[in-house]
Design a protein around this motif. Sequence first.
Motif: not given
Length: 124
Positions: A78-89
Motif C-alpha cells: 500500500t501507499l498512503q498519500m497525504n497532503s497531495l499536490q498537483p505535482e503528484d499527478t
Amino acid sequence: QLQASGGGLVQAGGSLRLSCAASGRTFSGYTLGWFRQAIGKEREFVAGIRSTNSNPFYADSVKGRFTISRDNAKSTLTLQMNSLQPEDTAVYYCAASRTIILSNLRVPSAYNYWGQGTLVTVSS
C-alpha cells in the motif's frame, strides 16, 4: 502479476490510498516499490520497502507525506498519500524485485515485475 488500484481525482491537500496485490505469487522475499510517471516525464521512484527488514525509503519529494507498507501474508503493498499536490499527478506503478542491490533500490530497471498503473490526478 501485480495489480495496482486506488487512483482517482482528488483536490490539493487531499489523500489517497493506493494498493497493489499479487496474484500467483507471494511478496515474501521481494523488495517492493512504487514509481510514478507524469506526462512527458520519465518514470521516477516514489517509495520502496525492502524484504529483509521492511525498512521503507522515500523520494525526497514525498518524504513526510507518503507512507509505504507491506503485508506479506496478504501479498499486498500500500501507499498512503497525504497532503497531495498537483505535482503528484501521475500514473503510479507498483513494482517488485527478488534480486536487487542496495545501490539500485531507486532504479526502475532494477525491478522485474510491474503492475499496470493507476492514475492519480490532483487538482489545484
